[in-house]
Design a protein around this motif. Sequence first.
Motif, PDB file in Angstrom:
ATOM      1  N   LEU A 135       0.820  -1.211   0.000  1.00  0.00           N
ATOM      2  CA  LEU A 135       0.000   0.000   0.000  1.00  0.00           C
ATOM      3  C   LEU A 135       0.853   1.259   0.000  1.00  0.00           C
ATOM      4  O   LEU A 135       0.457   2.286  -0.554  1.00  0.00           O
ATOM      5  N   ALA A 136       2.030   1.197   0.608  1.00  0.00           N
ATOM      6  CA  ALA A 136       2.914   2.367   0.648  1.00  0.00           C
ATOM      7  C   ALA A 136       3.498   2.668  -0.725  1.00  0.00           C
ATOM      8  O   ALA A 136       3.771   3.830  -1.053  1.00  0.00           O
ATOM      9  N   HIS A 137       3.699   1.619  -1.538  1.00  0.00           N
ATOM     10  CA  HIS A 137       4.283   1.777  -2.883  1.00  0.00           C
ATOM     11  C   HIS A 137       3.479   0.931  -3.865  1.00  0.00           C
ATOM     12  O   HIS A 137       3.944  -0.100  -4.348  1.00  0.00           O
ATOM     13  N   PRO A 138       2.273   1.373  -4.198  1.00  0.00           N
ATOM     14  CA  PRO A 138       1.370   0.513  -4.982  1.00  0.00           C
ATOM     15  C   PRO A 138       1.565   0.559  -6.486  1.00  0.00           C
ATOM     16  O   PRO A 138       0.982  -0.250  -7.199  1.00  0.00           O
ATOM     17  N   GLY A 139       2.369   1.486  -6.983  1.00  0.00           N
ATOM     18  CA  GLY A 139       2.496   1.657  -8.430  1.00  0.00           C
ATOM     19  C   GLY A 139       3.352   0.593  -9.075  1.00  0.00           C
ATOM     20  O   GLY A 139       4.234   0.005  -8.440  1.00  0.00           O
ATOM     21  N   PRO A 140       3.147   0.339 -10.374  1.00  0.00           N
ATOM     22  CA  PRO A 140       3.941  -0.678 -11.063  1.00  0.00           C
ATOM     23  C   PRO A 140       5.421  -0.336 -11.153  1.00  0.00           C
ATOM     24  O   PRO A 140       6.254  -1.232 -11.282  1.00  0.00           O
ATOM     25  N   ASP A 141       5.741   0.956 -11.070  1.00  0.00           N
ATOM     26  CA  ASP A 141       7.143   1.363 -11.100  1.00  0.00           C
ATOM     27  C   ASP A 141       7.740   1.470  -9.704  1.00  0.00           C
ATOM     28  O   ASP A 141       8.886   1.916  -9.548  1.00  0.00           O
ATOM     29  N   GLU A 142       6.992   1.064  -8.684  1.00  0.00           N
ATOM     30  CA  GLU A 142       7.459   1.146  -7.303  1.00  0.00           C
ATOM     31  C   GLU A 142       7.691  -0.227  -6.676  1.00  0.00           C
ATOM     32  O   GLU A 142       7.865  -0.336  -5.469  1.00  0.00           O
ATOM     33  N   ILE A 186       1.369 -10.109  -3.548  1.00  0.00           N
ATOM     34  CA  ILE A 186       0.299  -9.127  -3.748  1.00  0.00           C
ATOM     35  C   ILE A 186       0.556  -8.259  -4.972  1.00  0.00           C
ATOM     36  O   ILE A 186      -0.298  -8.135  -5.867  1.00  0.00           O
ATOM     37  N   LEU A 187       1.733  -7.647  -5.028  1.00  0.00           N
ATOM     38  CA  LEU A 187       2.000  -6.719  -6.123  1.00  0.00           C
ATOM     39  C   LEU A 187       2.238  -7.445  -7.444  1.00  0.00           C
ATOM     40  O   LEU A 187       1.928  -6.901  -8.512  1.00  0.00           O
ATOM     41  N   GLY A 188       2.753  -8.660  -7.378  1.00  0.00           N
ATOM     42  CA  GLY A 188       2.896  -9.439  -8.606  1.00  0.00           C
ATOM     43  C   GLY A 188       1.543  -9.773  -9.212  1.00  0.00           C
ATOM     44  O   GLY A 188       1.360  -9.729 -10.433  1.00  0.00           O
ATOM     45  N   ALA A 189       0.567 -10.110  -8.348  1.00  0.00           N
ATOM     46  CA  ALA A 189      -0.789 -10.375  -8.836  1.00  0.00           C
ATOM     47  C   ALA A 189      -1.453  -9.102  -9.341  1.00  0.00           C
ATOM     48  O   ALA A 189      -2.254  -9.138 -10.281  1.00  0.00           O
ATOM     49  N   LEU A 190      -1.129  -7.977  -8.720  1.00  0.00           N
ATOM     50  CA  LEU A 190      -1.728  -6.703  -9.118  1.00  0.00           C
ATOM     51  C   LEU A 190      -1.200  -6.222 -10.465  1.00  0.00           C
ATOM     52  O   LEU A 190      -1.977  -5.811 -11.339  1.00  0.00           O
ATOM     53  N   HIS A 191       0.116  -6.281 -10.655  1.00  0.00           N
ATOM     54  CA  HIS A 191       0.724  -5.646 -11.822  1.00  0.00           C
ATOM     55  C   HIS A 191       1.210  -6.626 -12.887  1.00  0.00           C
ATOM     56  O   HIS A 191       1.446  -6.211 -14.027  1.00  0.00           O
ATOM     57  N   GLY A 192       1.388  -7.876 -12.553  1.00  0.00           N
ATOM     58  CA  GLY A 192       1.903  -8.836 -13.520  1.00  0.00           C
ATOM     59  C   GLY A 192       3.417  -8.887 -13.538  1.00  0.00           C
ATOM     60  O   GLY A 192       4.105  -8.049 -12.955  1.00  0.00           O
ATOM     61  N   GLU A 193       3.954  -9.863 -14.230  1.00  0.00           N
ATOM     62  CA  GLU A 193       5.387 -10.132 -14.172  1.00  0.00           C
ATOM     63  C   GLU A 193       6.243  -9.030 -14.794  1.00  0.00           C
ATOM     64  O   GLU A 193       7.397  -8.857 -14.407  1.00  0.00           O
ATOM     65  N   THR A 194       5.709  -8.264 -15.731  1.00  0.00           N
ATOM     66  CA  THR A 194       6.536  -7.250 -16.383  1.00  0.00           C
ATOM     67  C   THR A 194       6.903  -6.108 -15.445  1.00  0.00           C
ATOM     68  O   THR A 194       7.857  -5.377 -15.705  1.00  0.00           O
ATOM     69  N   ALA A 195       6.165  -5.934 -14.351  1.00  0.00           N
ATOM     70  CA  ALA A 195       6.481  -4.877 -13.394  1.00  0.00           C
ATOM     71  C   ALA A 195       7.581  -5.280 -12.423  1.00  0.00           C
ATOM     72  O   ALA A 195       8.122  -4.427 -11.709  1.00  0.00           O
ATOM     73  N   LEU A 196       7.928  -6.561 -12.376  1.00  0.00           N
ATOM     74  CA  LEU A 196       8.952  -7.009 -11.442  1.00  0.00           C
ATOM     75  C   LEU A 196      10.319  -6.497 -11.869  1.00  0.00           C
ATOM     76  O   LEU A 196      10.607  -6.386 -13.061  1.00  0.00           O
ATOM     77  N   PRO A 197      11.190  -6.169 -10.909  1.00  0.00           N
ATOM     78  CA  PRO A 197      12.552  -5.738 -11.255  1.00  0.00           C
ATOM     79  C   PRO A 197      13.269  -6.834 -12.036  1.00  0.00           C
ATOM     80  O   PRO A 197      13.496  -7.930 -11.516  1.00  0.00           O
TER      81      PRO A 197
END
Length: 357
Positions: free
Chosen positions: A272-279, A304-315
């Motif tokens: 929640l503190a960094h919810p954006g795909p670039d965060e 959580i964030l992987g399900a939210l944004h998908g694998e392309t958002a992962l570093p």
Amino acid sequence: MERAAAEEYRARVRGCLLGGAIGDALGGPVEFDPLAKILGDHPDGVRTFVAGGPGWPPGTVTDDTQMTLFTAEGMIRAGVRNDLGLGFTLAAVHHAYDRWLDTQLLHGPSGERDGWLQNEPWLYARRAPGNTCLTALHESRANQQFGQQANNDSKGCGGVMRVAPIGLLPPGQANPRWTFDAAAEAAGFTHGHPTGKLASGALAVLIRYLVEGQDLSTAVEKTLALLGEYPGHEETSRAIVAAREAPPQAIEQLGGGWVAEEALAIGLYAALAHPGPDEMLDALALAVTHSGDSDSTGAICGNILGALHGETALPQALVQGVEGRDTICRLADDLIAEFSSDKHEHDSERIRLYPGS
């Protein structure tokens, strides 16, 4: 499922499993370290893979990811049973955990067990597996009671950190209550305390909502609403509300993550503190940089964030460096294939799998 939706769904499933592994691998080497030491070594938080000691190279995952993968394999096995007309049972997940137990007792594959996952040599490394999981699985093995709830009162985080795959079934194929109940039951195979089960149900259904395309805030609200219908929910509900309302730099106030509701709260707080795909990296670094169970909280945040944004958002540097990446992707694709709507398009018996779907 139309092609664009299928591709988005695949990205979310792979993102959830890979994100969890990355968070786990970031946090594993600093688990048990006090915050002052972590910040002394990593002033900006843990943002790259580091070694955890001899035989623990950078990018190594822990029992959190190991058990998550066996959860996914168990779900696939349960689906195959249903395809064969034997019915869907979460005992297949429990039996998968029994195969994980072998990886903690043996030095390598014995060739005597079924399933391809237990033939992966890298899964046989012991990375501080939880005593509650080990003890409960020893007991169920001795009694041959797969599918039975554990006879203990533990609410340690060893249940919640592994149930994300239960929330990854395709949109429309599992209703939220089924998802919640299934994850709570799966956690209960090793952790008998109600909070350990309810926190696990909450994480799985949160991921269910994200896979359906809900934004994170809406998914949290819906999770709290469903959670509130269960007796004994108060401890878990308070933890989620605390995560949502905590001010910046307050991660230590949420606890250490050693118990289920705290691990869920810390992972969610970072998301929640960094919810954006670039965060994503900011969120993962926050999730593991605290005096507590850093691998579990990192794994939950990554799920959580992987399900939210998908694998392309992962570093991408971390994706390339995480242990078992190819196996994780293969298992994700197998889960997608087993539960794809196309596969069951003409199967009138599919509703037996998920009542109310």
